[in-house]
Design an enzyme around this catalytic site. Structure first.
Site: not given
Length: 446
Positions: A222, A261, A265, A317
């Protein structure tokens, strides 16, 4: 406006242009940079204001206040040893000046993926060995997969920058973090502001043949990862893949070779996070809140506030949530294209409260598809407005649209009402006018 910038009144920002910062002395950042570097999260500004609040490195002593220009200086400012920096709890204030590249060796030499690869790993050999037509649809194993895992470990040591507790990292004008992950793991009370984060690429993606009907390539890194931490404020940053977008990657085994990714997160029992005034542009996966459907330690955690962020040309997301109470208000979403998937992912035991968000959609996106059911049961959604194509903006009940087009229905009460909001919620039609000019890096007067 004064409250948006924490005490710095900048009328010019309403015109969409950040003013030049006051001249800095020869020995360090400007007065405004020093002021913003010492700024704590204001009271009641989202979940990160809960408990002790979020002060980051605002109390850092002079010897732990640094201006950094490269990876080696960043690691040194964080404590000196990347492997152990996550436990350095001394308050520290770090200004980033210029570009810091995660693929830079200790002597400043640029590194490539080949430099980080284990001697036993080659992509062409990996593709030949684990082609589903040859290997079947079972997870890779054996020497080549073991060499890939060792290669990942090499990259992690190089490009994952570990951040300790009581830290502020703030960019001076034009600051960029390229090809690296800021890892905030077991490191509470952290502030990250005014940075452009670019292309946190994975050199060695994993082939997961059982991920979905056709399998998928999955990457590890991330841009910012928050794990097992509390009281984290991520503000006025820009997240992008730069000139290495996912759409330019090759296709292997019939699936896109995924080298990126998430943007931000929040997983592994992390909680009390506020993400405000950030800009996410041209990326696929953005905000994963909760890493597993397994009922366990994440229950009662993963409390996150997302406000006044700009989601521009992104695919999914926005966020996807499991378990957490997540407050999503006054964000602007500009979405479209054939690859768009969804905005709000309603996952297992999630409790999203979405209020007064504005959605600018092209004609390919149906408002009924802005929500996606990932195993959740309820979402509170109110005050949403939509402008589609060249049409006029109008109020749209996203939950009602979703339920009319999908089964089973999602219930309309997530079971909680946010109380940690610093300012009154803007009417949704005003959101694009405010968020567009103000969200992202280099909008602060620094």
């Amino acid at each position: 406006m004064r409250r948006i910038l924490g005490g710095v009144t900048v009328v010019a920002l309403f015109l969409g242009a950040a003013p030049a910062a006051a001249a800095r002395p020869d020995d360090g950042p400007s007065w405004t940079a020093r002021h913003l570097g010492r700024q704590a999260l204001p009271e009641r500004d989202g979940w990160a204001a809960d408990g002790p609040g979020t002060t980051g490195g605002s109390t850092a002593a002079a010897e732990r206040t640094r201006v950094v220009h490269d990876r080696a200086e960043l690691v040194a400012a964080l404590g000196g040893d990347n492997a152990g920096n996550a436990t350095d709890a001394t308050p520290k204030l770090i200004y980033v000046d210029g570009a810091v590249d995660g693929f830079e060796g200790p002597d400043g030499t640029p590194l490539s993926c080949a430099d980080l690869a284990d001697p036993g790993y080659r992509l062409d050999a990996y593709l030949a060995a684990y082609d589903p037509a040859v290997w079947g649809r079972v997870p890779p194993s054996g020497p080549l997969e073991e060499a890939r895992v060792r290669s990942v470990a090499n990259q992690t040591r190089q490009t994952q920058i570990n951040v300790g507790p009581n830290t502020t990292i703030i960019g001076l004008r034009g600051a960029r973090l390229t090809g690296l992950t800021l890892m905030i793991d077991r490191a509470s009370n952290v502030i990250v502001r005014n940075l452009t984060l670019v292309d946190a690429r994975d050199c060695f993606p994993a082939w997961s043949p059982t991920d979905g009907e056709a399998g998928n390539w999955n990457s590890q890194y991330d841009q910012i990862s928050v794990r097992r931490s509390e009281n984290v404020w991520v503000d006025h940053n820009t997240f992008t893949d730069g000139d290495n977008p996912d759409g330019a990657q090759p296709v292997y085994f019939g699936r896109p070779y995924q080298v990126h990714d998430g943007s931000l997160d929040v997983t592994h029992t992390a909680s009390l996070v506020t993400a405000s005034w950030n800009r996410f542009t041209g990326r696929d996966k953005l905000l994963l809140i909760g890493s597993s459907n397994t009922v366990g330690p994440d229950v009662g955690r993963l409390r996150v506030t997302l406000h006044h962020n700009f989601f521009d040309g992104v695919l999914q997301r926005l966020p996807r949530v499991r378990f957490g109470q997540v407050d999503v208000y006054n964000n602007h979403y500009r979405l479209g294209g054939d690859d768009f998937q969804y905005a709000l992912g309603v996952g297992v035991q999630s409790a999203i409260y979405a209020q007064n968000n504005f959605f600018t959609l092209d004609t390919s996106v149906d408002p009924a598809d802005l929500l996606y059911d990932w195993g959740g049961t309820a979402v509170t959604e109110r005050g949403s407005w939509v402008r589609q194509g060249g049409g006029a903006a109008r109020p749209v009940g996203l939950l009602a649209a979703y339920n009319a087009a999908h089964d089973p229905d999602l219930a309309g009460d997530a079971g909680w009402t946010p109380t940690l909001r610093r300012d009154p919620v803007l009417p949704a039609p005003l959101v694009p006018l405010v968020v567009g000019p103000l969200a992202g890096a280099d909008r602060l007067p620094i």
